[in-house]
Every structure is written in structure tokens, then in C-alpha cells.
Design a protein around this motif. Structure first.
Motif, PDB file in Angstrom:
ATOM      1  N   TYR A 196       0.852  -1.183   0.000  1.00 33.63           N
ATOM      2  CA  TYR A 196       0.000   0.000   0.000  1.00 33.63           C
ATOM      3  C   TYR A 196       0.890   1.236   0.000  1.00 33.63           C
ATOM      4  N   SER A 197       0.432   2.278  -0.696  1.00 33.45           N
ATOM      5  CA  SER A 197       1.148   3.548  -0.668  1.00 33.45           C
ATOM      6  C   SER A 197       0.146   4.680  -0.520  1.00 33.45           C
ATOM      7  N   PHE A 198       0.388   5.552   0.451  1.00 33.68           N
ATOM      8  CA  PHE A 198      -0.437   6.736   0.684  1.00 33.68           C
ATOM      9  C   PHE A 198       0.447   7.961   0.480  1.00 33.68           C
ATOM     10  N   SER A 199       0.283   8.625  -0.647  1.00 38.68           N
ATOM     11  CA  SER A 199       1.120   9.772  -0.962  1.00 38.68           C
ATOM     12  C   SER A 199       0.422  10.607  -2.020  1.00 38.68           C
ATOM     13  N   MET A 200       0.730  11.900  -2.050  1.00 39.23           N
ATOM     14  CA  MET A 200       0.126  12.814  -3.011  1.00 39.23           C
ATOM     15  C   MET A 200       1.151  13.247  -4.070  1.00 39.23           C
ATOM     16  N   ASP A 201       0.621  13.518  -5.254  1.00 37.33           N
ATOM     17  CA  ASP A 201       1.395  14.146  -6.330  1.00 37.33           C
ATOM     18  C   ASP A 201       2.609  13.324  -6.743  1.00 37.33           C
ATOM     19  N   HIS A 219      -1.354  -1.160  -4.316  1.00 38.16           N
ATOM     20  CA  HIS A 219      -2.484  -0.237  -4.263  1.00 38.16           C
ATOM     21  C   HIS A 219      -1.958   1.136  -3.869  1.00 38.16           C
ATOM     22  N   SER A 220      -2.223   2.127  -4.709  1.00 40.97           N
ATOM     23  CA  SER A 220      -1.780   3.493  -4.476  1.00 40.97           C
ATOM     24  C   SER A 220      -2.987   4.355  -4.132  1.00 40.97           C
ATOM     25  N   PHE A 221      -2.901   5.092  -3.024  1.00 42.36           N
ATOM     26  CA  PHE A 221      -4.005   5.914  -2.529  1.00 42.36           C
ATOM     27  C   PHE A 221      -3.583   7.383  -2.589  1.00 42.36           C
ATOM     28  N   ASP A 222      -4.305   8.156  -3.412  1.00 50.95           N
ATOM     29  CA  ASP A 222      -3.968   9.560  -3.604  1.00 50.95           C
ATOM     30  C   ASP A 222      -5.249  10.331  -3.900  1.00 50.95           C
ATOM     31  N   PRO A 223      -5.764  11.105  -2.950  1.00 51.52           N
ATOM     32  CA  PRO A 223      -7.010  11.837  -3.181  1.00 51.52           C
ATOM     33  C   PRO A 223      -6.867  12.966  -4.186  1.00 51.52           C
ATOM     34  N   MET A 281      -8.184  -2.619   4.364  1.00 54.64           N
ATOM     35  CA  MET A 281      -7.720  -3.997   4.230  1.00 54.64           C
ATOM     36  C   MET A 281      -8.895  -4.962   4.155  1.00 54.64           C
ATOM     37  N   ALA A 282      -9.922  -4.722   4.984  1.00 56.51           N
ATOM     38  CA  ALA A 282     -11.089  -5.603   4.966  1.00 56.51           C
ATOM     39  C   ALA A 282     -11.820  -5.519   3.629  1.00 56.51           C
ATOM     40  N   ALA A 283     -11.924  -4.297   3.077  1.00 56.88           N
ATOM     41  CA  ALA A 283     -12.620  -4.132   1.808  1.00 56.88           C
ATOM     42  C   ALA A 283     -11.874  -4.802   0.660  1.00 56.88           C
ATOM     43  N   LEU A 284     -10.539  -4.796   0.724  1.00 60.85           N
ATOM     44  CA  LEU A 284      -9.737  -5.420  -0.320  1.00 60.85           C
ATOM     45  C   LEU A 284      -9.495  -6.901  -0.073  1.00 60.85           C
ATOM     46  N   GLY A 285      -9.913  -7.391   1.089  1.00 64.09           N
ATOM     47  CA  GLY A 285      -9.724  -8.805   1.393  1.00 64.09           C
ATOM     48  C   GLY A 285      -8.308  -9.167   1.776  1.00 64.09           C
ATOM     49  N   HIS A 286      -7.571  -8.210   2.365  1.00 64.73           N
ATOM     50  CA  HIS A 286      -6.178  -8.454   2.745  1.00 64.73           C
ATOM     51  C   HIS A 286      -6.060  -8.615   4.270  1.00 64.73           C
ATOM     52  N   HIS A 287      -5.337  -9.615   4.680  1.00 67.33           N
ATOM     53  CA  HIS A 287      -5.043  -9.804   6.100  1.00 67.33           C
ATOM     54  C   HIS A 287      -3.658  -9.269   6.473  1.00 67.33           C
ATOM     55  N   THR A 288      -2.823  -9.049   5.471  1.00 67.30           N
ATOM     56  CA  THR A 288      -1.449  -8.600   5.704  1.00 67.30           C
ATOM     57  C   THR A 288      -1.073  -7.570   4.649  1.00 67.30           C
ATOM     58  N   THR A 312      -3.650  -2.912  14.456  1.00 64.29           N
ATOM     59  CA  THR A 312      -3.498  -3.127  13.021  1.00 64.29           C
ATOM     60  C   THR A 312      -2.038  -3.260  12.610  1.00 64.29           C
ATOM     61  N   LEU A 313      -1.133  -2.674  13.372  1.00 65.68           N
ATOM     62  CA  LEU A 313       0.289  -2.731  13.020  1.00 65.68           C
ATOM     63  C   LEU A 313       0.838  -4.156  13.020  1.00 65.68           C
ATOM     64  N   GLN A 314       0.170  -5.069  13.723  1.00 69.45           N
ATOM     65  CA  GLN A 314       0.620  -6.459  13.702  1.00 69.45           C
ATOM     66  C   GLN A 314       0.533  -7.050  12.307  1.00 69.45           C
ATOM     67  N   SER A 315      -0.264  -6.430  11.429  1.00 64.82           N
ATOM     68  CA  SER A 315      -0.455  -6.940  10.067  1.00 64.82           C
ATOM     69  C   SER A 315       0.409  -6.210   9.049  1.00 64.82           C
ATOM     70  N   VAL A 316       1.264  -5.291   9.499  1.00 61.67           N
ATOM     71  CA  VAL A 316       2.158  -4.540   8.606  1.00 61.67           C
ATOM     72  C   VAL A 316       3.581  -5.019   8.836  1.00 61.67           C
ATOM     73  N   HIS A 317       4.247  -5.486   7.783  1.00 67.38           N
ATOM     74  CA  HIS A 317       5.589  -6.045   7.929  1.00 67.38           C
ATOM     75  C   HIS A 317       6.696  -5.009   7.738  1.00 67.38           C
ATOM     76  N   HIS A 318       6.516  -4.087   6.810  1.00 66.05           N
ATOM     77  CA  HIS A 318       7.501  -3.030   6.569  1.00 66.05           C
ATOM     78  C   HIS A 318       6.761  -1.702   6.475  1.00 66.05           C
ATOM     79  N   LEU A 319       7.299  -0.681   7.126  1.00 66.28           N
ATOM     80  CA  LEU A 319       6.671   0.633   7.141  1.00 66.28           C
ATOM     81  C   LEU A 319       7.698   1.703   6.805  1.00 66.28           C
ATOM     82  N   VAL A 320       7.381   2.526   5.820  1.00 61.82           N
ATOM     83  CA  VAL A 320       8.179   3.704   5.468  1.00 61.82           C
ATOM     84  C   VAL A 320       7.274   4.910   5.619  1.00 61.82           C
TER      85      VAL A 320
END
Length: 389
Positions: A196-201, A219-223, A281-288, A312-320
Motif C-alpha cells: 500500500y502507498s499513501f502519498s500525493m502528487d 495499491h496506491s491511494f492519492d485523493p 484492508m477488509a474491503a480489499l480482502g487483505h489480512h497482511t 493493526t500494526l501487527q499486520s504490517v511487515h515493513h513501514l516507510v
């Protein structure tokens, strides 16, 4: 007969004494009833008076009792919306937040997890750390944060650099971020890899290139991205079904609050929908989520608090993530010293959730909470690996 009566009066007991002897037993019986009677159980009379019960009933409604006894409190460093709302028993309380945070409900429900000897971590309450010194000090609190975020906690012999999908040894040059590429920290080759990536521009271009090269479902999330699909949750969140290297664009942003009513709300003029990471994550069907990139423009502090407290952090393996220090951040308030202490508490909360700092990269500027500092920067991009899973 007259002789018998005279004989009774003369040779036997006197007549008056005999009468007294006959009255003594009833008198004693009546006295006994007066003294002992009140101590005996009362018998029900035609449904009017029931027998006394020799035990008391203890309420077994913990959630309702806890709500009645719990007084609203404000955590240091946080701003919360307050209004008067009605609770289940018809009473009204002031100082309760306008929305009911579902993650905080879970934190209260599983509060015992932190105190028992459990092998798995779950929801927890963010623990506010004590002051560095006896009294609040901006310099002391700031130095503690800078020392913490500039000292990696995990040494990796193999890393993934921005834009590179092949692991290599760490170099002397300090890149913007790093992913620890140790075998035990990377997803297995025969398992689905999710990023997952949450970033703008387009600020996440190098991250998207790296995780796409690993064959992850990205999955890239950018409003702010006009090319991303909009609309309600069902339309804007559609999985690419594990197509490796394919990037799904979503016009959506990351939220830290769970609304009281499960309705989609638009934010600003972007027409974007905000959701918590758990809901996405629930909407996309992802557990990790194996790789998560976040540049949240000062919303990261409250988002990370939500991730810590919800588990929820228990389901995230790498975080930047890029941490912004120019101002307190969204819904964060208090004095500068209180804000610094809150930030440090969030950082330790990430560590308590299993995240170890792998790499730190300083940004531009020297403004921290609108004050100029010589030994720090206005932002830092930090890379973590989850070793507690």
C-alpha cells in the motif's frame, strides 16, 4: 361436696395459688414468642409479604457499569471534539466525543491483554511517556526524539533501495528510505505480496517501482489524483486479484477516526473518501500488508496512534513514513513540550508493536513547532521492519 372444698382450702394448695400455676405456661409461651419471633423468617401472607432472603445480588453488566463509572479524560497532546450525547440508560453526559471510536471500544474490551503473559499482541492503549526532566523542557524533549529517530535499531545485511527491486548490501550513501531484505523479513515467493502507498502528487514513484518489481499486488491511494477511480467504497476499492506488478489507483486517503455511523463522508473539495487502514484492508480482502508507504502531511501522528491502539500494526511487515515536525499535526494540541512528549510516546508505541527502526533520512528545513533548531530537521523519513510478528 362442701367438705371437699373445705378440705382443698385447708389441707391442699390455696385456691388462688392454683390459678396462678395454670396461668404461668401461657405467659412463658407468649414471652418466648415476643423475644424470638422477630428473628424468624416471615412467612408470605397472601402475596403481600415475602420471606427475607439471606443473600445479595451483584450486577454482572461490566460494559454498562464501566461507562457509568468512567469519567471522560483528555490525553496529553490530543484535541478531541466534545458535545453532549445521550447514552443507553437515558442519562446525559458532557465532555464525551461526538463520535464513538470503535478501536477505543476494542481497547477497553481487551484491556487485560497488556497485563497478561500473552504470546500475541493485540489492541493496546497508547502509553504517554514521562517527562525527561523534573519539569517540562523543550530542549530535553526534542533531544530525546532526535536521538531516538537517528539511531537505527536493526542492522540489515541486505536492503532494497528506492526504485530497485534487487537486494544489495547497504552503501555509504544515505538514500531516502530503505527496506530490510533479510530472507526472514520478506514474503515467501509462493505467497501473495501486498503493498500500500499513501502519498500525493507522485511522491511515491520510487516505492511503487520497487514493490512492483517484487511482484506485489500494489495499491496506491492519492485523493489528489484525478485519474484514480472515485465514488463509494465498493467502486473505489477494487482488488487487482493478485496481479503482480499492477498498480491499482484509488482516490482515497487514510483516516484515523472510526465514525459513529458507518457512512461514507467526503473530505474537502477533492471528493475523496477517507477510511481507516483496517477498513481498507477488509474491503480489499487483505489480512497482511507487507510494504506500507505513508506521507500523510502531518496526519501521521494520529494515524499511527490509531494503528497502535487498534492492533493493526501487527499486520504490517515493513513501514516507510515521513514524520513532519513543523507543527503539532492534525488534532494534536497542547504546549510544545506536551506535543514533543506525545510524539515520543507514539514512536515508542510503534516499537512496542514490534517495529524496529532500520533507516533514518533527514529532510529539509530547521523549523520544529515553529521554532528554529540547529540540531534537527523539519521532517524525517523513517523505515521500520516488524520483528514482532
Amino acid at each position: 361436696m362442701r367438705a371437699c372444698a373445705l378440705r382443698w382450702g385447708r389441707g391442699g394448695l390455696p385456691l388462688r395459688s392454683g390459678i396462678l400455676l395454670l396461668l404461668i405456661p401461657p405467659f412463658l409461651l407468649a414471652l418466648q414468642l415476643l423475644v424470638v419471633g422477630p428473628r424468624l423468617p416471615r412467612v408470605a401472607r397472601a402475596g403481600v409479604e415475602e420471606q427475607e432472603i439471606a443473600f445479595s445480588v451483584i450486577s454482572i453488566e461490566p460494559e454498562r457499569n464501566s461507562r457509568q463509572q468512567e469519567s471522560p479524560s483528555r490525553r496529553p497532546g490530543l484535541k478531541e471534539e466534545e458535545e453532549e450525547i445521550e447514552v443507553e440508560d437515558g442519562e446525559r453526559r458532557e465532555g464525551v466525543r461526538a463520535y464513538e471510536d470503535e478501536n477505543e471500544m476494542h481497547s477497553r474490551q481487551y484491556q487485560y491483554i497488556d497485563t497478561c503473559a500473552c504470546s500475541q499482541m493485540g489492541p493496546r492503549t497508547l502509553e504517554v511517556q514521562p517527562w525527561v526532566t523534573d519539569k517540562p523542557s523543550f530542549t530535553a524533549e526534542f533531544n530525546r526524539i532526535i536521538t531516538y529517530i537517528t539511531r537505527p535499531q536493526l542492522n540489515c545485511s541486505r536492503v532494497l533501495s528506492p526504485g530497485q527491486a534487487q537486494a544489495s548490501q547497504p552503501s555509504a550513501d544515505s538514500p531516502h528510505w530503505l527496506l530490510c531484505a533479510e530472507d526472514w523479513l520478506l514474503p515467501a515467493a509462493d505467497r501473495l505480496c501486498v503493498a500500500y502507498s499513501f502519498s500525493m502528487d507522485g511522491g511515491d514513484a520510487h516505492f511503487l517501482k520497487t514493490v512492483s518489481g517484487l511482484g506485489c499486488e500494489v495499491h496506491s491511494f492519492d485523493p489528489s489524483n484525478s485519474n484514480a477511480s472515485g465514488g463509494p467504497l465498493g467502486n473505489s476499492l477494487a482488488s487487482n486479484h493478485g496481479d503482480g506488478g499492477v498498480v491499482s489507483q484509488h482516490k482515497m486517503w487514510l483516516e484515523w477516526r472510526a465514525p459513529r455511523k458507518r457512512k461514507q463522508k467526503t473530505r474537502g473539495n477533492l471528493g475523496s473518501v477517507s477510511q481507516t487502514l483496517a477498513d481498507i484492508m477488509a474491503a480489499l480482502g487483505h489480512h497482511t500488508v507487507h510494504f506500507l508507504y505513508a506521507d500523510l502531511l502531518s496526519a501521521e501522528w494520529r494515524v499511527f496512534q490509531n494503528l497502535i491502539e487498534s492492533g493493526t500494526l501487527q499486520s504490517v511487515h515493513h513501514l516507510v513514513a515521513t514524520m513532519h515536525l513543523q507543527w503539532a499535526g492534525f488534532e494534536v494540541g497542547g504546549t510544545n513540550e506536551e506535543v514533543l512528549r506525545y510524539w515520543f510516546s507514539v514512536l515508542l508505541g510503534l516499537q512496542a508493536s514490534g517495529l524496529k527502526l532500520v533507516h533514518s533520512s533527514a529532510g529539509e528545513g530547521h523549523s520544529v513547532l515553529k521554532q528554529t533548531v540547529a540540531n534537527g530537521r523539519s521532517s524525517y523519513t523513517l523505515s521500520w521492519a516488524n520483528t514482532g510478528r
